[in-house]
Design a protein around this motif. Structure first.
Motif, short mmCIF file in Angstrom:
data_model
loop_
_atom_site.label_atom_id
_atom_site.label_comp_id
_atom_site.label_asym_id
_atom_site.label_seq_id
_atom_site.Cartn_x
_atom_site.Cartn_y
_atom_site.Cartn_z
N HIS A 298 7.71 -7.25 3.81
CA HIS A 298 7.83 -6.92 2.38
C HIS A 298 9.24 -6.45 2.01
CE1 HIS A 298 3.64 -6.88 0.63
NE2 HIS A 298 3.41 -7.13 1.89
N ASP B 268 7.84 -2.43 6.28
CA ASP B 268 7.24 -2.33 4.95
C ASP B 268 7.48 -0.93 4.39
OD1 ASP B 268 6.53 -4.96 5.08
OD2 ASP B 268 4.37 -4.65 5.15
N HIS C 290 -2.75 -2.72 8.11
CA HIS C 290 -2.88 -1.46 7.37
C HIS C 290 -4.00 -0.54 7.86
CE1 HIS C 290 -0.46 -3.05 3.69
NE2 HIS C 290 0.22 -3.02 4.82
N HIS D 93 2.49 -3.55 10.06
CA HIS D 93 2.02 -4.80 9.44
C HIS D 93 0.53 -4.73 9.10
CE1 HIS D 93 2.17 -8.74 7.86
NE2 HIS D 93 1.35 -9.25 8.74
N HIS E 217 5.04 1.00 1.83
CA HIS E 217 5.00 0.20 0.58
C HIS E 217 5.42 1.01 -0.64
CE1 HIS E 217 3.18 -3.57 2.10
NE2 HIS E 217 2.82 -2.78 3.08
N HIS F 275 7.32 -5.02 13.77
CA HIS F 275 6.45 -5.33 12.62
C HIS F 275 5.88 -6.72 12.81
CE1 HIS F 275 5.30 -4.49 8.40
NE2 HIS F 275 5.31 -5.79 8.28
MN MN Z 1 2.41 -3.87 5.10
#
Ligand code: MN
Length: 403
Positions: A91, A53, A223, A221, A10, A184
Motif C-alpha cells: 500500500h 503498509d 491483517h 500483509h 494503514h 511484507h
Molecule cells: Mn495491509
C-alpha cells in the motif's frame, strides 16, 4: 532483547467515508504507553518493528503524514535508544515513504523501501547481547535479481533467493548472532481477513520454509494476528485495528523476546480500539422505534456498526433514523437487497436481464426493492399512484435514450 512488532497500520484509511485518523492516533498513543510501561517495568524494548503498509495509500492524506511525523518525534524524544524499523508494504509508495531516510537513519529510524542493501543488517547491541535486523520491502516482480541473471518472477522464487542470500552473508559475518527479519508478504496457509488487498490464486504466496534459519520473522500483509509454520518463529502481528466488518475485531501488538537463537517468546498485547467494529442482525424495529432494544443500543452506541436487517420491505431514510441510536452506523443492508443481488448464477442473471426490455428491468427492480412482484396491490392508494407515475416517467425517459 525485546521487540515490539506491529504492522499494517494503514494510516489515513477512510472506512465507509469515515476517516479513522482519531482511531489510529489512539492506537499510536497505546504504542507509546506500552513502550513506557516496559521501561518502567525494567524490561524495555530495544526496537519497534513495523513490517509495511504504514500508510493506506501511495499518496496518503496530510493528516496521516502529520500523525506519523508526530509519532516519530514523540517516540524519538521519549526513547532515544529505541530503534524503529519501517519497510514499504504494497500500500505504501516506496518513493514517498523514503522521505528523509538517510537523515532519519542516524536517529535510529531505519526506513527500507528498496532492495539495494537488503543483505546488510542493522546490528543492535544491548547489555552484551547482539541481534541482526534485516529488512525487505514488499517485492514486485523482478524486484530481486540473482547473481547468475536468472529471472525471478514469482514471489516464492524471489523470497527463496533473497532470504538465502541474507542467511549466507549472515552465517559468514554474524555467525551465532540471532537474525531477525522484517518483511511484507503473503505466506501460504495463513488465515486471511477481508480488508487485505488480496491477490487472485496462489501464485503470490510464499511457503514458510523460506524463513528457516531466522530467529524471528516479523511479517506484515495479513491483517489477522497469527503465527505461521510449525516452529513459532514467524508471525503476523495483524493490523492494529479491524479495517473491515469481515475482520476479527480483536487486534494485537506482539511483544517478542529474543533469547539467543532459541525459539523466541511471543506475547500478544491487545489493542483497545477507540471504536470497535460490530455486525448486528435483526429487524429494523429492533434498532429503531418504540420496540428497539435499549440494551443493544447502549452496548453498540460507540461502535462502528453494520446492520444486516431481516426486513423484507424498504425502510425509507433508514440510515438517518438508525444514526439517532447508533451515531457510528456505517452500513445498513436489508436482506431484500442482499438476496435480490445474489440469487442465481451470474449467467442466469445475465440472460434473465438480456431477455427483457428496459421497462421490464425497471419493474423487476421495483419488485426486488419492495420484496414481491404483486407489491403494488398492497400499497396504500397514494404510494400506488406514485409507483405508477415512476414507471410512466421511466418509460418516457427510456424512449429518448439508446441503452
Ligand atoms: Mn495491509
Amino acid at each position: 532483547m525485546r521487540f515490539l512488532h506491529t504492522g499494517d497500520w494503514h494510516l489515513g484509511k477512510v472506512f465507509h467515508e469515515v476517516s479513522l485518523i482519531e482511531d489510529q492516533r489512539e492506537f499510536l498513543r497505546q504504542v507509546c504507553e506500552e513502550l513506557e510501561s516496559a521501561r518502567k517495568g525494567g524490561n524495555p524494548y530495544s526496537a519497534l518493528l513495523v513490517p509495511g503498509d504504514v500508510y493506506d495509500r501511495a499518496v496518503p492524506p496530510a493528516e496521516a503524514t502529520q500523525l506519523l511525523s508526530r509519532f516519530l518525534n514523540t517516540v524519538h524524544s521519549s526513547f532515544p535508544e529505541l530503534h524503529l524499523f519501517f519497510i514499504a508494504g504494497n500500500h505504501d509508495s516506496a518513493g514517498r515513504l523514503s522521505f528523509a531516510r538517510e537523515l532519519l537513519d542516524s536517529q535510529n529510524i531505519h526506513i527500507c523501501t528498496d532492495t539495494s542493501h537488503y543483505t546488510e543488517p542493522v546490528v543492535l547491541e544491548n547489555g552484551g547481547e547482539a541481534v541482526c535486523v534485516y529488512q525487505l520491502p514488499f517485492l514486485y516482480p523482478l524486484s530481486i535479481s540473482s547473481d547468475d541473471e536468472k529471472l525471478l518472477r514469482t514471489q516464492q522464487e524471489q523470497y527463496e533467493y533473497a532470504l538465502s542470500r541474507i542467511l549466507q552473508v549472515h552465517d559468514k559475518s554474524y555467525s551465532g548472532i540471532p537474525a531477525v527479519l522484517c518483511a511484507h508478504l503473503f505466506t501460504a496457509k495463513s488465515a486471511v481477513g477481508s480488508s487485505e488487498r488480496s491477490f487472485v490464486g496462489t501464485a503470490e504466496m510464499v511457503d514458510t520454509d523460506v524463513f528457516n534459519g531466522f530467529t524471528y520473522c516479523a511479517l506484515g500483509h495479513i491483517h489477522k494476528c497469527q503465527p505461521c509454520g510449525s516452529e513459532k518463529r514467524v508471525y503476523y502481528s495483524g493490523s492494529p485495528l479491524a479495517y473491515d466488518f469481515g475482520d476479527n475485531p480483536d487486534t494485537f501488538m506482539l511483544s517478542v523476546t529474543v533469547n539467543g537463537t532459541d525459539v523466541p517468546s511471543v506475547q500478544k498485547i491487545p489493542v483497545r480500539p477507540l471504536h470497535r467494529l460490530a455486525v448486528l442482525e435483526g429487524a429494523f424495529s429492533d434498532f429503531y422505534g418504540a420496540s428497539a432494544d435499549k440494551k443493544l443500543i447502549e452496548k453498540y452506541r460507540d461502535c462502528y456498526v453494520k446492520i444486516s436487517a431481516t426486513d423484507t420491505s424498504v425502510v425509507q431514510g433508514a440510515m438517518s433514523l438508525l444514526r439517532t441510536n447508533f451515531p457510528l452506523c456505517l452500513s445498513f443492508v436489508p436482506k431484500i437487497y442482499a438476496s435480490a443481488s445474489s440469487s442465481g448464477s451470474v449467467q442466469e442473471r445475465k440472460s434473465a436481464i438480456e431477455s427483457k426490455n428496459s421497462c421490464q428491468i425497471f419493474e423487476q427492480f421495483l419488485s426486488d426493492a419492495y420484496g414481491s412482484s404483486g407489491f403494488e396491490e398492497e400499497l396504500p392508494a397514494e404510494e400506488k399512484q406514485c409507483v405508477q407515475d415512476e414507471k410512466k416517467l421511466f418509460s418516457e425517459l427510456s424512449k429518448g435514450l439508446s441503452w
